[in-house]
Design an enzyme around this catalytic site. Structure first.
Site, PDB file in Angstrom:
ATOM      1  N   ASP A 401       6.388  12.844 -30.698  1.00  0.00           N
ATOM      2  CA  ASP A 401       6.426  14.299 -30.663  1.00  0.00           C
ATOM      3  C   ASP A 401       5.282  14.934 -31.445  1.00  0.00           C
ATOM      4  O   ASP A 401       5.156  16.159 -31.450  1.00  0.00           O
ATOM      5  CB  ASP A 401       7.761  14.806 -31.229  1.00  0.00           C
ATOM      6  N   ASP A 794      23.183  15.908 -33.604  1.00  0.00           N
ATOM      7  CA  ASP A 794      24.080  14.797 -33.318  1.00  0.00           C
ATOM      8  C   ASP A 794      25.548  15.238 -33.343  1.00  0.00           C
ATOM      9  O   ASP A 794      26.342  14.827 -32.494  1.00  0.00           O
ATOM     10  CB  ASP A 794      23.839  13.648 -34.303  1.00  0.00           C
TER      11      ASP A 794
END
Length: 1094
Positions: A401, A794
């Site tokens: 990224d 998450d």
């Protein structure tokens, strides 16, 4: 897409697509295949010749190794049946005779080669592959243009079904299958629909050769009857052995025990013994009762002379009790699990047969190579490539990224080193398969090793790895200084990611099925480098956005039904970990409702005492086991195997309800009522086909694709299927985005790529699905994939899956599945906890807050308790900070939060403390957690609560109310060369101010209280003990923080000297103020009158 295709960079919005070769002048795989097709046979030297279609004969579709037809047929008939170059098994080509093994490979009968017919389950109109491919070639709305119809999807030709309803039988030769259609003769009920367009048409009779035996056509064949007789005998023997106890029967059929073993469950629950769990539950109930009496006394007996202190303490204690209830009750039903890898192998991975294990896509995410060293990422990738799993079913995707050329070059070096490392791991079966940690093991590496060449090969491999580390270190050193014109690649072209915030999407396949072999010639798993497109003005959603990009890229290129995501510093420590997860995912009993299998996090490089509770043993070994007994553990961000369909936002499959009672089960007096109700229902009942169509067109929240396809197959005929497909296609485009290949892949529940898609189209779609604007006006991040809205994506992602009715599994193998690195020094640890707590505060203020989201879905009550606790715990920092300040205030003012205790009140206080201690002891007893780990967790709960959690609450309020966003800090993944050197590194941060202030206040309070007691005499020592106990409780919990401030034991840092001077000054002023050498008297003050009494 081949591994030699080079780096592919492009932007869908800008209509750009560039292929940058890894080496100048590199050719494509297609030209190489053409050259090989024109070359002479590499076995006999003759011309390759042409096939039946007039094209050059190609024996191997994988590598196009030039082999003539005669050598191809001889190799299939007498040889290894595999290509001499790539070792891929030869497939039967048109007009070639069948050999043993073709049935398992092709899945069709030999009628296809003789008559040109197509099998009912291979490409029919009702087949999911056909439906997906039909959607792929449909006109899409994002400007792709008219698409040509791919070949191979025409009208369905009539077919003659086998007597086995289309299923191949291993031990019956294809020429002995009975060819009588199952619908002819007799009045039996047909279960599966026939593939004929018109069932009324007569079946084309098969011509028979008089020279052949009738058994060749199935008439009078005894093969099937013999097999049925053997099967019946095996069942009788098995039943007899079970009735006799299962241990005395000694049969002569060796396959019977294997067959029985393969039918057994792949896993089982192991409940906690009742002798351990029942006392634990009893003490929880007793503690609740004691809490009720305790709060009754506290509320009914206020302290009038210290009402403010009393009120604050009561509010804090009530909050602590509520937090304890939220944390305690999800641990009411803890379980453990056990897997059977041998049964998994017997069922899906038999030796000598093609593996039937499901493919798995591995995701590795990295951002900044300066904080996440390339060598750490390389070890994670190497452990994935060497995993104990079928090579053709493993694909590794690395998300960069940060678009760093350092990561790209390091991954290129890693792919080359993997060609030597992977065969070494599999040859000697070593653990772990990350070279850095394997060579650092301080164990006897010769244990259980019997190969004479192991020592020599190990030394050579260690030398190779050291050279590999030198090359990686050279890349890191070179990357320290960026050229003014930016980085350039080997062919002189500029690196597309020179501008980190404005660059196209990039994809590079380093290893793959058509271009990756190790030094021994064996195939290697696929390794793909992915860097998604980034442009100014777009919200890229940090890690969650990167993971969603990997989901789409992997769906286009490999589309495995299961995914495993790992942080770049978490390597595979147990090479059989994936098989452990498959024992749950592929279990026919429980696997269909499992959305993910979570493994516990284990860490390397932590000091023996675990000063800052980095291991989180209490959470992973107590809380997660408790959740596994309810609906499953929460997702913790790494070390998790997902079901791809669950990530697509679909509901879990519904469990079929048992049949209700019929009228003849009820008493006679209510029979008439039941019959009348049934008659009324029958009057309003619609035809079955109309029901199916209505269900398909009904807009449910998230219908499963398997059910939708099933309804199309059974209920919607002809034009209705076409219309339903168009409507469903538009819905899927709006939900998943404007990519025909990706939308079509979502319909394949068992994974697999589309046969009609060419490598060029896959390449174009892969670049398209990682474009920065692909997710606009779609459900990505809202209902699909990793959920946006919090830096702790998450928790949100797992919460959404559980709300859809899925359940998760907690798997703890004997050998830890994955291991990673954790921050060692105090400042990094506090910043890590700050990020987790800030994510929980963001969820608290979002629409996905468990307090009000997901009711009426599939989330269970106790599971909701756990999620509420996961987003409420940062707010505990406010009452905790106030409660830790109370002891110092009480000692300085001489007041206390409770009145003078009576005998009855003392009993309730003592009972509460005893229950707290017994609860902790019994919890450690059933979970196996050591007392030092439990105590470290208690200590860091206070340290993190008064520092990181407190700052997270204020930062979350600023973000929600004032719109002030906080930056995300990547946790450092590596320390210095010296062992535990980072443990003593002191980094000043504002997070240290609150706990430091609490320590100073309580130390001052203790000195003031003791000085006051000495000055006032014996009577003041009694009330002092309660206050001192209160203060020492705070100091003992903050003791690891104090050690972190002190630093190394063999030197005194400057900060300690500064604080010592400050403490000495405060104590001196306090001493002067108390003045203990003057005795205090309550009598009248005597003043000098001026008279001389003498």
């Amino acid at each position: 897409m081949e591994a030699s295709a080079g780096l592919v960079a492009g932007s869908h919005n800008r209509n750009e697509l560039v292929v940058i070769r890894r080496e100048p002048g590199g050719g494509g795989g297609g030209a190489a295949a053409a050259r090989r097709a024109e070359a002479p046979c590499q076995i006999c030297g003759d011309d390759v010749g042409v096939g039946f279609d007039g094209e050059p004969f190609v024996a191997c579709n994988e590598c196009a190794f030039p082999v003539c037809r005669a050598c191809y047929e001889y190799e299939r008939r007498e040889g290894s049946q595999a290509c001499p170059q790539c070792r891929t098994r030869y497939r039967r080509l048109k007009g070639c005779p069948r050999v043993a093994g073709d049935e398992e490979e092709d899945g069709v009968d030999d009628l296809e080669g003789e008559f040109g017919l197509r099998h009912a389950g291979d490409g029919g109109d009702d087949d999911p592959q056909h439906v997906a491919a039909s959607m792929l070639r449909a006109h899409m709305s994002y400007g792709r243009g008219d698409a040509r119809h791919p070949p191979g999807f025409g009208a369905v030709a009539p077919n003659v079904p086998l007597l086995t309803n289309g299923q191949m039988v291993d031990d019956i030769p294809p020429e002995q299958h009975a060819l009588v259609p199952s619908y002819m003769g007799g009045g039996g009920k047909r279960i599966h629909p026939l593939p004929f367009a018109d069932p009324s048409l007569p079946v084309q009779p098969r011509s028979m050769d008089p020279s052949k035996d009738l058994a060749a056509y199935g008439y009078g064949s005894v093969a099937w009857s013999d097999r049925m007789e053997r099967w019946k005998k095996n069942q009788e023997r098995l039943q007899h052995s079970r009735s006799e106890g299962g241990g005395d029967w000694d049969g002569d059929d060796a396959d019977l025990p294997l067959m029985d073993e393969a039918r057994q469950p792949l896993s089982r629950k192991v409940p906690i013994p009742s002798s351990r769990i029942n006392p634990y539950r009893m003490i929880i109930v007793i503690r609740l009762v004691v809490l009720g009496f305790f709060f009754h006394y506290r509320v009914m007996h206020p302290v009038n002379d210290a009402f403010a202190l009393w009120l604050i303490s009561v509010i804090c204690e009530i909050w602590f009790a509520m937090s304890w209830i939220l944390d305690q009750f999800p641990k009411w039903l803890p379980i453990e699990r056990e897997t059977y890898l041998d049964r998994l192998s017997l069922r899906f991975d038999k030796e000598g047969q093609p593996s039937q294990l499901a493919p798995v896509d591995f995701f590795v995410s990295t951002v900044d190579p300066s904080k996440e060293p390339p060598l750490v990422t390389a070890n994670t990738v190497l452990s994935i490539l060497a995993v104990d799993y079928p090579v053709e079913k493993v694909s590794c995707y690395v998300s960069d990224d940060g678009a760093a050329m350092l990561t790209f070059e390091a991954l290129s070096e890693t792919s080359e080193f993997a060609k030597k490392w992977v065969p070494f791991c599999k040859k000697f079966n070593i653990e772990p398969r990350a070279p850095e940690w394997y060579f650092q093991q301080k164990i006897d590496y010769l244990k259980d090793k019997v190969a004479a060449s192991f020592v020599r090969d190990r030394r050579a491999m260690k030398r190779e790895y050291e050279e590999f580390k030198v090359r990686i270190n050279a890349l890191v050193a070179k990357a320290q200084k960026v050229p003014e014109e930016g980085w350039t690649m080997q062919d002189g072209s500029p690196w597309p990611g020179n501008n980190v915030r404005d660059h196209p999407g990039m994809i590079q396949v380093f290893l793959g099925q058509s271009g990756g072999h190790d030094v021994e010639g064996n195939e290697l798993p696929r390794l793909v480098y992915v860097s998604r497109e980034k442009r100014p003005g777009y919200n890229h959603h940090k890690k969650a956005g990167a993971m969603n990009a990997l989901v789409r890229v992997s769906a286009v290129l490999s589309n495995a039904p299961y995914l495993l995501n790992l942080d770049c510093d978490h390597y595979i420590n147990n090479s059989k970990a994936i098989k452990e997860a498959m024992c749950f995912m592929m279990d026919p009993l429980v696997g269909k409702k499992v959305c993910y299998v979570q493994f516990p996090q284990r860490f390397d490089g932590i000091d023996r005492h675990d000063r800052y509770a980095n291991r989180n043993v209490v959470f992973f070994d107590i809380n997660m086991k408790g959740l596994d007994g309810i609906q499953g553990p929460i997702y913790v961000g790494t070390g998790c195997v997902f079901r791809r369909q669950a990530l697509y936002g679909y509901d879990a499959p519904k469990t079929k309800k048992p049949p209700s009672r019929t009228c003849n089960c009820w008493p006679k007096w209510c029979l008439s009522c039941c019959c009348s109700r049934n008659k009324n229902k029958k009057k309003t009942t619609k035809p079955k086909t109309e029901k199916k169509k209505r269900l398909f067109f009904k807009k449910a929240e998230n219908p499963s694709p398997a059910y939708a396809l099933g309804e199309i197959e059974e209920g919607a005929p002809g034009a209705d299927v076409e219309k339903a497909g168009i409507v469903n296609q538009q819905k899927l485009e709006k939900k998943f985005g404007q990519s025909s290949v990706f939308v079509a892949s979502t319909l394949l529940e068992n994974g697999g790529t589309l046969k009609s898609a060419s490598p060029a189209s896959l390449l174009k779609e892969a670049i398209h699905v990682i474009s920065c604007g692909y997710e606009d006006k779609t459900d990505w991040g809202k209902e699909i994939g990793w959920i946006y809205g919090s830096i702790t994506e998450d928790i949100l992602t797992g919460f959404k899956m559980h709300c859809h009715g899925w359940r998760s599994i907690y798997c703890i193998p004997k050998r830890p599945a994955f291991k990673g690195s954790a921050p060692l020094n105090l400042s990094d640890r506090l910043h890590q906890v700050l990020r987790w707590a800030l994510g929980s505060v963001e969820i608290f203020f979002s629409k996905h807050c468990p307090l009000w989201y997901g009711y009426g879905g599939g989330l269970k009550f106790l599971e909701r308790f756990s999620y509420i606790n996961s987003i409420v715990y940062p707010w505990t920092s406010i009452p905790l900070l106030a409660y830790c300040t109370l002891p110092a205030i009480c000692l300085l003012t001489g007041k206390f939060i409770t009145p003078e205790l009576t005998n009855a009140a003392s009993i309730w206080f003592m009972a509460l403390f005893i229950c707290i201690f017994i609860t902790g002891i019994l919890e450690m007893r059933w979970s196996g957690v050591a007392i030092d780990d439990w105590w470290r967790n208690e200590q860091f709960w206070v340290i993190g609560g008064v520092s990181s959690h407190l700052f997270a609450v204020f930062q979350g309020l600023l973000k929600v109310l004032a719109g002030i966003d906080t930056s995300f800090t990547v946790t450092s993944k590596a320390g210095d060369d010296e062992e535990f050197s980072e443990l003593y590194t002191f980094k000043w941060t504002t997070l240290l101010i609150p706990p430091t202030t609490l320590l100073l206040l309580n130390f001052i309070g203790v000195v003031a209280g003791i000085s006051n007691a000495i000055n006032n005499g014996y009577e003041s020592w009694g009330p002092l003990f309660g206050k001192l106990f209160f203060a020492f409780w705070v100091i003992v919990h903050l003791y690891p923080f104090l050690k972190g401030l002190v630093g190394r034991q063999n030197r005194t840092p400057t900060i300690v000297i500064v604080w010592s001077i400050l403490l000495a000054s405060i104590f001196s002023l306090l001493w002067v103020r108390v003045d203990p050498f003057l005795a205090k008297s309550d009598g009248p003050l005597l003043e000098e009158c001026g008279l001389d009494c003498n």
